[in-house]
Design a protein around this motif. Structure first.
Motif, short mmCIF file in Angstrom:
data_model
loop_
_atom_site.label_atom_id
_atom_site.label_comp_id
_atom_site.label_asym_id
_atom_site.label_seq_id
_atom_site.Cartn_x
_atom_site.Cartn_y
_atom_site.Cartn_z
N PHE A 56 20.19 -6.15 7.58
CA PHE A 56 20.29 -6.80 6.28
C PHE A 56 18.97 -6.74 5.52
N THR A 57 19.07 -6.72 4.21
CA THR A 57 17.95 -6.99 3.32
C THR A 57 18.50 -7.41 1.97
N THR A 58 17.66 -8.02 1.17
CA THR A 58 18.08 -8.39 -0.17
C THR A 58 18.33 -7.14 -1.00
N GLY A 59 17.39 -6.21 -0.97
CA GLY A 59 17.55 -4.96 -1.71
C GLY A 59 16.33 -4.08 -1.56
N PRO A 60 16.52 -2.78 -1.64
CA PRO A 60 15.39 -1.85 -1.45
C PRO A 60 14.32 -1.96 -2.52
N ASP A 61 14.67 -2.48 -3.70
CA ASP A 61 13.68 -2.58 -4.77
C ASP A 61 12.62 -3.65 -4.52
N LEU A 62 12.81 -4.50 -3.49
CA LEU A 62 11.81 -5.51 -3.16
C LEU A 62 10.70 -4.95 -2.26
N PHE A 63 10.87 -3.75 -1.76
CA PHE A 63 9.84 -3.09 -0.95
C PHE A 63 8.99 -2.27 -1.91
N VAL A 64 7.89 -2.85 -2.40
CA VAL A 64 7.13 -2.23 -3.48
C VAL A 64 5.80 -1.62 -3.04
N GLU A 65 5.16 -2.20 -2.05
CA GLU A 65 3.90 -1.63 -1.58
C GLU A 65 4.20 -0.42 -0.69
N GLU A 66 3.27 0.52 -0.64
CA GLU A 66 3.50 1.77 0.10
C GLU A 66 3.89 1.52 1.55
N LYS A 67 3.18 0.61 2.24
CA LYS A 67 3.51 0.36 3.64
C LYS A 67 4.88 -0.29 3.77
N ALA A 68 5.25 -1.13 2.85
CA ALA A 68 6.57 -1.77 2.89
C ALA A 68 7.67 -0.73 2.66
N ILE A 69 7.45 0.18 1.72
CA ILE A 69 8.43 1.23 1.45
C ILE A 69 8.59 2.12 2.68
#
Length: 165
Positions: A56-69
């Motif tokens: 699960f996650t809220t949405g891929p657009d919340l992963f904004v920093e390079e390491k998070a992406i």
């Protein structure tokens, strides 16, 4: 939407409430006690490997920093089934055995502190992406799992992706 309530002692979450009013579902976790859903004990399910996991996650657009992406792409690519738009409801689903892993980025303590005793009281584990216990002073990257084996594998995938980034 959900209502999240946490009580922290010395920065450590010791009581958590996740309330989903529309569905009339309320999870309560108290340090050292079993998690309950509407007064009945619940437990997370076993899921040894990410390849078998619902994630699960809220949405891929919340992963904004390079390491998070990089971490998001790696762990969601390793899982069996991704489900988006779940937000904090996913913590409750993992606690009652309807999901396996939740990965989030861009969070504040009010987004995850209530989930700590709920997940742990159901037999799961919730940490930051380095495997550290969550406190009011933790960063914005969270992984929760119903099974410690899937959690360890998830952490390894996240850390490898971040190291390669």
């Amino acid at each position: 939407f959900n209502t999240l309530i946490a009580l922290c002692r010395n920065g450590k979450p010791v009581l958590g409430v996740i309330d989903q009013a529309i569905l009339d579902e309320r999870w309560i976790g108290v340090e050292g006690q079993p998690t309950t859903l509407n007064g009945k004990a619940v437990t997370a399910r076993e899921c040894q490997h990410l390849k078998d996991a619902t994630i699960f996650t809220t949405g891929p657009d919340l992963f904004v920093e390079e390491k998070a992406i990089a971490g998001y792409e790696a762990i969601f690519g390793a899982a069996r089934q991704p489900i988006y738009g779940i937000d904090s409801y996913g913590y409750g689903l993992i606690a009652m055995g309807f999901g396996d892993v939740l990965v989030e980025s861009n969070l504040q303590p009010y987004d995850f502190c209530a989930a700590v005793p709920v997940i742990e009281g159901a037999g799961g584990i919730i940490t930051d992406w380095d495997g550290n216990a969550l406190t009011m002073h933790s960063g914005d990257l969270v992984i929760a799992s119903g099974d410690k084996r899937a959690h360890a594998e998830g952490l390894a995938v996240l850390q490898k992706a971040i190291a390669q980034d």
